[in-house]
Scaffold this motif. Structure first.
Motif, PDB file in Angstrom:
ATOM      1  N   MET A 119      45.841  47.876  31.639  1.00  0.00           N
ATOM      2  CA  MET A 119      44.749  47.666  32.515  1.00  0.00           C
ATOM      3  C   MET A 119      45.345  47.159  33.842  1.00  0.00           C
ATOM      4  SD  MET A 119      42.358  46.078  29.609  1.00  0.00           S
ATOM      5  CE  MET A 119      40.752  46.242  30.460  1.00  0.00           C
ATOM      6  N   ILE A 120      44.726  47.333  34.843  1.00  0.00           N
ATOM      7  CA  ILE A 120      45.105  46.974  36.218  1.00  0.00           C
ATOM      8  C   ILE A 120      43.929  46.522  36.816  1.00  0.00           C
ATOM      9  CG2 ILE A 120      46.056  47.865  38.437  1.00  0.00           C
ATOM     10  CD1 ILE A 120      47.891  49.766  37.043  1.00  0.00           C
ATOM     11  N   HIS A 121      43.887  45.445  37.683  1.00  0.00           N
ATOM     12  CA  HIS A 121      42.988  44.870  38.522  1.00  0.00           C
ATOM     13  C   HIS A 121      43.785  44.743  39.950  1.00  0.00           C
ATOM     14  CE1 HIS A 121      39.373  42.828  39.866  1.00  0.00           C
ATOM     15  NE2 HIS A 121      40.464  41.950  40.338  1.00  0.00           N
ATOM     16  N   PHE A 122      43.308  45.188  40.887  1.00  0.00           N
ATOM     17  CA  PHE A 122      43.901  44.935  42.150  1.00  0.00           C
ATOM     18  C   PHE A 122      42.806  44.560  43.238  1.00  0.00           C
ATOM     19  CE2 PHE A 122      44.506  46.492  46.954  1.00  0.00           C
ATOM     20  CZ  PHE A 122      45.768  45.759  46.888  1.00  0.00           C
ATOM     21  N   ALA A 123      43.046  43.184  43.671  1.00  0.00           N
ATOM     22  CA  ALA A 123      42.212  42.269  44.538  1.00  0.00           C
ATOM     23  C   ALA A 123      42.674  42.562  45.867  1.00  0.00           C
ATOM     24  CB  ALA A 123      42.035  40.998  44.234  1.00  0.00           C
ATOM     25  N   GLY A 124      42.362  43.720  46.545  1.00  0.00           N
ATOM     26  CA  GLY A 124      42.630  44.060  48.022  1.00  0.00           C
ATOM     27  C   GLY A 124      42.503  42.816  48.905  1.00  0.00           C
ATOM     28  N   HIS A 125      41.475  42.120  48.869  1.00  0.00           N
ATOM     29  CA  HIS A 125      40.947  41.191  49.861  1.00  0.00           C
ATOM     30  C   HIS A 125      42.141  39.953  49.694  1.00  0.00           C
ATOM     31  CE1 HIS A 125      39.388  39.531  46.024  1.00  0.00           C
ATOM     32  NE2 HIS A 125      39.022  38.525  46.743  1.00  0.00           N
ATOM     33  N   VAL A 126      42.717  39.678  48.785  1.00  0.00           N
ATOM     34  CA  VAL A 126      43.814  38.710  48.507  1.00  0.00           C
ATOM     35  C   VAL A 126      45.296  39.283  48.165  1.00  0.00           C
ATOM     36  CG1 VAL A 126      42.190  36.827  48.148  1.00  0.00           C
ATOM     37  CG2 VAL A 126      43.145  38.115  46.382  1.00  0.00           C
ATOM     38  N   THR A 127      45.411  40.508  48.257  1.00  0.00           N
ATOM     39  CA  THR A 127      46.501  41.313  47.727  1.00  0.00           C
ATOM     40  C   THR A 127      47.123  40.948  46.299  1.00  0.00           C
ATOM     41  OG1 THR A 127      48.351  39.721  48.868  1.00  0.00           O
ATOM     42  CG2 THR A 127      47.375  41.603  50.135  1.00  0.00           C
ATOM     43  N   GLY A 128      46.079  40.538  45.451  1.00  0.00           N
ATOM     44  CA  GLY A 128      46.037  40.446  44.248  1.00  0.00           C
ATOM     45  C   GLY A 128      46.454  41.368  43.253  1.00  0.00           C
ATOM     46  N   LEU A 129      47.260  41.425  42.230  1.00  0.00           N
ATOM     47  CA  LEU A 129      47.772  42.534  41.409  1.00  0.00           C
ATOM     48  C   LEU A 129      47.824  42.113  39.923  1.00  0.00           C
ATOM     49  CD1 LEU A 129      48.353  45.603  40.856  1.00  0.00           C
ATOM     50  CD2 LEU A 129      50.568  45.160  41.135  1.00  0.00           C
ATOM     51  N   MET A 130      47.085  42.463  39.015  1.00  0.00           N
ATOM     52  CA  MET A 130      47.265  42.050  37.423  1.00  0.00           C
ATOM     53  C   MET A 130      47.200  43.072  36.896  1.00  0.00           C
ATOM     54  SD  MET A 130      44.679  39.847  35.033  1.00  0.00           S
ATOM     55  CE  MET A 130      44.988  38.050  35.763  1.00  0.00           C
TER      56      MET A 130
END
Length: 94
Positions: free
Chosen positions: A34-45
């Motif tokens: 499972m991938i979560h990309f938070a582009g507004h803070v360049t977060g990658l989980m």
């Protein structure tokens, strides 16, 4: 490989491991990425469940970082991990 290429490779490997024609949750007991990309803070989980995802179950592998704050080498560790998992999935399918 730069950071963008490494992130793209992580996402490509996740799709290769999960497939696009299967419901990994319904299939059960197969590795699930499972991938979560938070582009507004360049977060990658990235969360990996070796034996399938189940509610309330903690992931077996977690990669969680702000891409802007880490070196490419740390992203590459995640890439190598997913490459090995992909090889395992292919071996088990054969």
């Amino acid at each position: 490989m730069d950071k963008l290429e490494a992130v793209q490779e992580i996402m490509r490997l996740a799709v290769a491991i999960n497939g696009v024609d299967e419901d990994r949750f319904a299939m059960g007991r197969k590795p699930c990425v499972m991938i979560h990309f938070a582009g507004h803070v360049t977060g990658l989980m990235v969360n990996v469940y070796y034996n399938g995802m189940d509610y309330g179950k903690k992931p077996d592998y977690v990669f969680d970082a702000y891409i802007s704050d880490i070196e490419v080498a740390k992203l590459m560790k995640c890439v190598r991990y997913l490459e090995k998992l992909k090889e395992k999935v292919i071996e088990e399918a054969a």
